[in-house]
Write a protein that holds these residues in place. Structure first.
Motif, PDB file in Angstrom:
ATOM      1  N   LYS A 111       0.593  -0.502  -0.197  1.00  0.00           N
ATOM      2  CA  LYS A 111       0.240  -0.092   0.299  1.00  0.00           C
ATOM      3  C   LYS A 111       0.547   1.606  -0.362  1.00  0.00           C
ATOM      4  O   LYS A 111       1.244   2.044   0.943  1.00  0.00           O
ATOM      5  CB  LYS A 111      -1.408   0.227   1.121  1.00  0.00           C
ATOM      6  CG  LYS A 111      -2.091  -1.060   1.427  1.00  0.00           C
ATOM      7  CD  LYS A 111      -2.896  -1.034   2.679  1.00  0.00           C
ATOM      8  CE  LYS A 111      -4.343  -2.299   2.711  1.00  0.00           C
ATOM      9  NZ  LYS A 111      -4.543  -2.508   4.126  1.00  0.00           N
ATOM     10  N   MET A 112       1.626   1.506  -1.433  1.00  0.00           N
ATOM     11  CA  MET A 112       2.819   2.404  -1.486  1.00  0.00           C
ATOM     12  C   MET A 112       1.301   3.777  -1.561  1.00  0.00           C
ATOM     13  O   MET A 112       0.328   3.759  -1.972  1.00  0.00           O
ATOM     14  CB  MET A 112       3.109   2.421  -2.049  1.00  0.00           C
ATOM     15  CG  MET A 112       4.324   0.981  -1.996  1.00  0.00           C
ATOM     16  SD  MET A 112       5.783   0.579  -2.884  1.00  0.00           S
ATOM     17  CE  MET A 112       7.428   0.712  -1.584  1.00  0.00           C
ATOM     18  N   CYS A 113       2.674   4.821  -1.752  1.00  0.00           N
ATOM     19  CA  CYS A 113       1.962   6.186  -2.163  1.00  0.00           C
ATOM     20  C   CYS A 113       3.021   6.703  -2.609  1.00  0.00           C
ATOM     21  O   CYS A 113       3.872   6.894  -2.604  1.00  0.00           O
ATOM     22  CB  CYS A 113       1.207   7.240  -1.301  1.00  0.00           C
ATOM     23  SG  CYS A 113       2.626   8.107   0.310  1.00  0.00           S
ATOM     24  N   LEU A 114       3.179   8.187  -3.870  1.00  0.00           N
ATOM     25  CA  LEU A 114       3.933   8.913  -3.655  1.00  0.00           C
ATOM     26  C   LEU A 114       3.367  10.450  -3.553  1.00  0.00           C
ATOM     27  O   LEU A 114       1.896  10.819  -3.253  1.00  0.00           O
ATOM     28  CB  LEU A 114       3.522   9.274  -5.568  1.00  0.00           C
ATOM     29  CG  LEU A 114       4.142   7.850  -6.758  1.00  0.00           C
ATOM     30  CD1 LEU A 114       3.416   7.895  -8.131  1.00  0.00           C
ATOM     31  CD2 LEU A 114       5.926   7.789  -6.055  1.00  0.00           C
ATOM     32  N   ILE A 115       3.949  11.339  -2.874  1.00  0.00           N
ATOM     33  CA  ILE A 115       4.313  12.704  -2.684  1.00  0.00           C
ATOM     34  C   ILE A 115       5.221  13.399  -3.725  1.00  0.00           C
ATOM     35  O   ILE A 115       6.012  13.123  -4.024  1.00  0.00           O
ATOM     36  CB  ILE A 115       4.885  12.721  -1.067  1.00  0.00           C
ATOM     37  CG1 ILE A 115       4.400  11.502  -0.484  1.00  0.00           C
ATOM     38  CG2 ILE A 115       4.445  13.935  -0.990  1.00  0.00           C
ATOM     39  CD1 ILE A 115       2.962  11.730  -0.099  1.00  0.00           C
ATOM     40  N   ALA A 116       3.892  14.078  -5.012  1.00  0.00           N
ATOM     41  CA  ALA A 116       3.850  13.882  -6.152  1.00  0.00           C
ATOM     42  C   ALA A 116       4.633  15.856  -6.462  1.00  0.00           C
ATOM     43  O   ALA A 116       3.637  16.163  -5.337  1.00  0.00           O
ATOM     44  CB  ALA A 116       3.762  13.281  -7.477  1.00  0.00           C
TER      45      ALA A 116
ATOM     46  N   ASP B 282      -4.603   0.516 -12.639  1.00  0.00           N
ATOM     47  CA  ASP B 282      -3.484  -1.134 -12.038  1.00  0.00           C
ATOM     48  C   ASP B 282      -2.861  -1.221 -10.815  1.00  0.00           C
ATOM     49  O   ASP B 282      -2.392  -1.097 -10.415  1.00  0.00           O
ATOM     50  CB  ASP B 282      -2.315  -0.748 -12.612  1.00  0.00           C
ATOM     51  CG  ASP B 282      -1.803  -1.610 -13.006  1.00  0.00           C
ATOM     52  OD1 ASP B 282      -1.530  -2.865 -12.587  1.00  0.00           O
ATOM     53  OD2 ASP B 282       0.237  -1.771 -13.600  1.00  0.00           O
ATOM     54  N   LYS B 283      -4.008  -2.771 -10.354  1.00  0.00           N
ATOM     55  CA  LYS B 283      -3.899  -2.878  -9.400  1.00  0.00           C
ATOM     56  C   LYS B 283      -3.059  -3.905  -8.908  1.00  0.00           C
ATOM     57  O   LYS B 283      -1.603  -5.205  -8.480  1.00  0.00           O
ATOM     58  CB  LYS B 283      -4.687  -3.842  -8.768  1.00  0.00           C
ATOM     59  CG  LYS B 283      -6.062  -3.083  -8.866  1.00  0.00           C
ATOM     60  CD  LYS B 283      -6.209  -1.828  -7.769  1.00  0.00           C
ATOM     61  CE  LYS B 283      -6.883  -1.069  -8.325  1.00  0.00           C
ATOM     62  NZ  LYS B 283      -6.412   0.065  -7.238  1.00  0.00           N
ATOM     63  N   SER B 284      -1.813  -4.405 -10.034  1.00  0.00           N
ATOM     64  CA  SER B 284      -0.550  -5.601 -10.368  1.00  0.00           C
ATOM     65  C   SER B 284       0.646  -4.805  -9.765  1.00  0.00           C
ATOM     66  O   SER B 284       1.663  -5.349  -9.916  1.00  0.00           O
ATOM     67  CB  SER B 284      -0.527  -5.565 -11.993  1.00  0.00           C
ATOM     68  OG  SER B 284       0.365  -4.410 -12.270  1.00  0.00           O
ATOM     69  N   GLN B 285       0.450  -3.372  -9.491  1.00  0.00           N
ATOM     70  CA  GLN B 285       1.494  -2.616  -8.417  1.00  0.00           C
ATOM     71  C   GLN B 285       1.039  -2.130  -7.432  1.00  0.00           C
ATOM     72  O   GLN B 285      -0.388  -1.648  -7.806  1.00  0.00           O
ATOM     73  CB  GLN B 285       2.619  -1.172 -10.065  1.00  0.00           C
ATOM     74  CG  GLN B 285       1.229  -0.371 -10.216  1.00  0.00           C
ATOM     75  CD  GLN B 285       1.309   0.267  -8.433  1.00  0.00           C
ATOM     76  OE1 GLN B 285       1.795   1.298  -8.380  1.00  0.00           O
ATOM     77  NE2 GLN B 285      -0.619   0.791  -8.997  1.00  0.00           N
ATOM     78  N   PRO B 286       2.095  -2.205  -6.513  1.00  0.00           N
ATOM     79  CA  PRO B 286       1.655  -1.600  -4.831  1.00  0.00           C
ATOM     80  C   PRO B 286       1.668  -0.133  -4.814  1.00  0.00           C
ATOM     81  O   PRO B 286       1.261  -0.016  -3.606  1.00  0.00           O
ATOM     82  CB  PRO B 286       2.458  -2.143  -4.249  1.00  0.00           C
ATOM     83  CG  PRO B 286       3.866  -1.568  -5.183  1.00  0.00           C
ATOM     84  CD  PRO B 286       2.872  -2.050  -6.653  1.00  0.00           C
ATOM     85  N   ILE B 287       1.774   1.368  -5.259  1.00  0.00           N
ATOM     86  CA  ILE B 287       1.295   2.546  -5.365  1.00  0.00           C
ATOM     87  C   ILE B 287      -0.188   2.572  -5.454  1.00  0.00           C
ATOM     88  O   ILE B 287      -0.939   2.660  -6.870  1.00  0.00           O
ATOM     89  CB  ILE B 287       1.547   3.090  -6.284  1.00  0.00           C
ATOM     90  CG1 ILE B 287       3.524   3.236  -6.823  1.00  0.00           C
ATOM     91  CG2 ILE B 287       1.419   4.676  -6.114  1.00  0.00           C
ATOM     92  CD1 ILE B 287       3.707   3.662  -7.716  1.00  0.00           C
ATOM     93  N   ARG B 288      -0.839   3.537  -4.040  1.00  0.00           N
ATOM     94  CA  ARG B 288      -2.413   3.178  -4.304  1.00  0.00           C
ATOM     95  C   ARG B 288      -2.614   5.183  -4.100  1.00  0.00           C
ATOM     96  O   ARG B 288      -3.873   4.541  -4.460  1.00  0.00           O
ATOM     97  CB  ARG B 288      -3.126   2.483  -2.862  1.00  0.00           C
ATOM     98  CG  ARG B 288      -2.776   1.017  -2.856  1.00  0.00           C
ATOM     99  CD  ARG B 288      -3.360   0.244  -4.025  1.00  0.00           C
ATOM    100  NE  ARG B 288      -3.272  -1.228  -4.361  1.00  0.00           N
ATOM    101  CZ  ARG B 288      -2.849  -2.098  -5.299  1.00  0.00           C
ATOM    102  NH1 ARG B 288      -2.525  -0.750  -5.660  1.00  0.00           N
ATOM    103  NH2 ARG B 288      -2.571  -3.045  -5.808  1.00  0.00           N
ATOM    104  N   GLU B 289      -1.742   5.629  -4.454  1.00  0.00           N
ATOM    105  CA  GLU B 289      -2.005   6.793  -3.636  1.00  0.00           C
ATOM    106  C   GLU B 289      -1.388   7.746  -4.512  1.00  0.00           C
ATOM    107  O   GLU B 289      -0.021   7.613  -4.343  1.00  0.00           O
ATOM    108  CB  GLU B 289      -2.690   7.314  -1.529  1.00  0.00           C
ATOM    109  CG  GLU B 289      -3.351   6.308  -1.629  1.00  0.00           C
ATOM    110  CD  GLU B 289      -3.758   7.214  -0.237  1.00  0.00           C
ATOM    111  OE1 GLU B 289      -3.154   7.512   0.419  1.00  0.00           O
ATOM    112  OE2 GLU B 289      -5.140   6.736   0.362  1.00  0.00           O
TER     113      GLU B 289
END
Length: 444
Positions: A317-322, A342-349
């Motif tokens: 359950k990763m996120c990006l601070i962009a 894309d649920k095949s990768q862990p970035i959720r927010e």
């Protein structure tokens, strides 16, 4: 024992200005000699820290460095009182003033390379300040960085702060901007991925490659991880396109490496990725040039986002601070919208933060922070002055609003009153933090 990733952001100093000193940094050169807004810059940085704190992450900060650095001018033969020296240099050698007023130490990703205790031979956290010798204005930082890191991480039972590498072109080191720790979890043994641009010969045509292979290997030896570390060549064409550090085209955390298709030497990439798959539950998330051009990636600083696991360390359950520039760039924003589906990768927010003053000088959200993986015991051993809470952020904001100028124009560097204002602000900061006479100017 629980481990966390703490982010220590560089507190943007009262000298924040646009001098355009960094060859290869397109934003820095583009905005050279523009009027800067130091108060706004520092408040933007503090608000980014508050955003992470409110999301539940461990957040700390590093001190601004002393600017101007009049000791540099004295070493170059100028004498007299502080004001007299500024006046002499303004008349005789005005191009020296941007050097001693450089704002670049705000980018803490270049402060040091960090190896956490689960990876090191002696079970301590290892930190090595970057010598930053490729650029004149940054080469003066490492002694102050060493002092600051020793102030923050002073407990030698848990932390080992090394001196910067030998200052020679073969050992040019740019810190964590070219280093990523990959792991299955923060408490497990990880792999240090070092990205370099020079290996004894120059591969670039337009801009200098800053990080050397010799420097990366020296850091790995120093930290006791040379047996597990990986070394990967940054593609020379992407450096010439403006990716002066690897963190402009790639960011990793846990088992995930998020990167642009053109980031690395393709032959080495294939070999290193195969090795990583054998050692870790490694996932490579490549962004194709068709989806995001290298020009859009660099101008938006998509890969200079902070890639974070969840606050409790969940790597699924990763996120990006962009930066907000990613939201404002149509191609990048469309890519991020698709990525969230894309649920095949862990970035959720994705959380967008406004750090425009830093971006205009060539540094995004990830440039502003030094990542340090720490256990509960190690967090407790950090100097608590540098671990933030809401109240301390409020106090720092009040300090900024009280002492920072709204604007600094290039001509202001020649006025000794700017020096007085900068020193006055730093003196008030040490009083606020109860650090005593920390800066050299306070000890005269």
């Amino acid at each position: 024992m629980k481990f966390y990733e703490a982010n220590f952001d560089g507190l943007i100093g009262p000298n924040h200005n646009y001098a355009g000193l960094a060859a290869g940094n397109l934003a820095s050169v583009k905005n050279a000699k523009h009027v800067s807004q130091p108060k706004q810059a520092a408040l933007e940085g503090l608000e980014k820290m508050r955003t992470l704190l409110r999301l539940g992450y461990k957040q700390g900060f590093l001190l601004p460095q002393q600017r101007p650095r009049l000791d540099i001018l004295r070493n170059l033969g100028f004498s007299g009182s502080d004001s007299e020296i500024i006046n002499k240099v303004a008349k005789q050698q005005p191009n020296f003033l941007p050097l001693i007023y450089s704002a670049s130490s705000m980018w803490a990703a270049n402060a040091a390379t960090v190896t956490p205790s689960p990876d090191s031979e002696d079970g301590r956290v290892h930190l090595t300040p970057a010598n930053l010798l490729t650029t004149n204005h940054r080469s003066i930082e490492h002694t102050e960085t060493f002092k600051c890191l020793n102030t923050v991480f002073s407990n030698s039972e848990h932390f080992a702060v090394h001196e910067a590498l030998h200052s020679h072109t073969e050992f040019a080191d740019e810190g964590a901007a070219n280093h990523t720790r990959l792991c299955s979890s923060y408490d497990s043994k990880g792999v240090g991925l070092f990205v370099y641009g020079r290996d004894g010969q120059s591969h670039t045509q337009r801009f200098p490659a800053r990080q050397t292979l010799h420097a990366s290997k020296a850091i790995a030896r120093q930290h006791g991880i040379e047996q597990t570390a990986k070394f990967l060549l940054q593609h020379p064409d992407v450096i010439d396109a403006g990716a002066f550090h690897n963190d402009v085209v790639a960011v990793g955390n846990g088992p995930l490496l998020f990167f642009h298709q053109e980031a690395f030497d393709t032959n080495q990439q294939s070999e290193i990725f195969t090795q990583l798959v054998e050692q870790l539950p490694f996932q490579a998330l490549e962004v194709s040039s068709k989806d995001v051009s290298i020009e859009d990636a660099i101008s938006s600083y998509l890969f200079n986002s902070q890639l974070l696991a969840s606050p409790d360390g969940d790597m699924t359950k990763m996120c990006l601070i962009a930066p907000t520039e990613c939201r404002d760039n149509a191609a990048v924003n469309n890519y991020l919208s698709t990525l969230m589906e894309d649920k095949s990768q862990p970035i959720r927010e994705v959380h967008f933060v406004d750090v425009r003053q830093s971006m205009s000088n060539g540094g995004g959200p990830a440039c502003l922070r030094l990542r340090v993986v720490l256990s509960d015991k190690e967090i407790a051993a950090v100097n608590p002055t540098f671990i933030l809470n809401e109240g301390q952020i409020n106090k720092l904001q009040t300090w900024v609003k009280t002492y920072y100028r709204d604007e600094i124009a290039p001509a202001d560097l020649a006025d000794p009153s700017l020096m007085d204002d900068c020193y006055r602000a730093l003196d008030a900061l040490t009083q606020l933090l109860q650090l005593g006479s920390y800066y050299d100017f306070q000890q005269v």
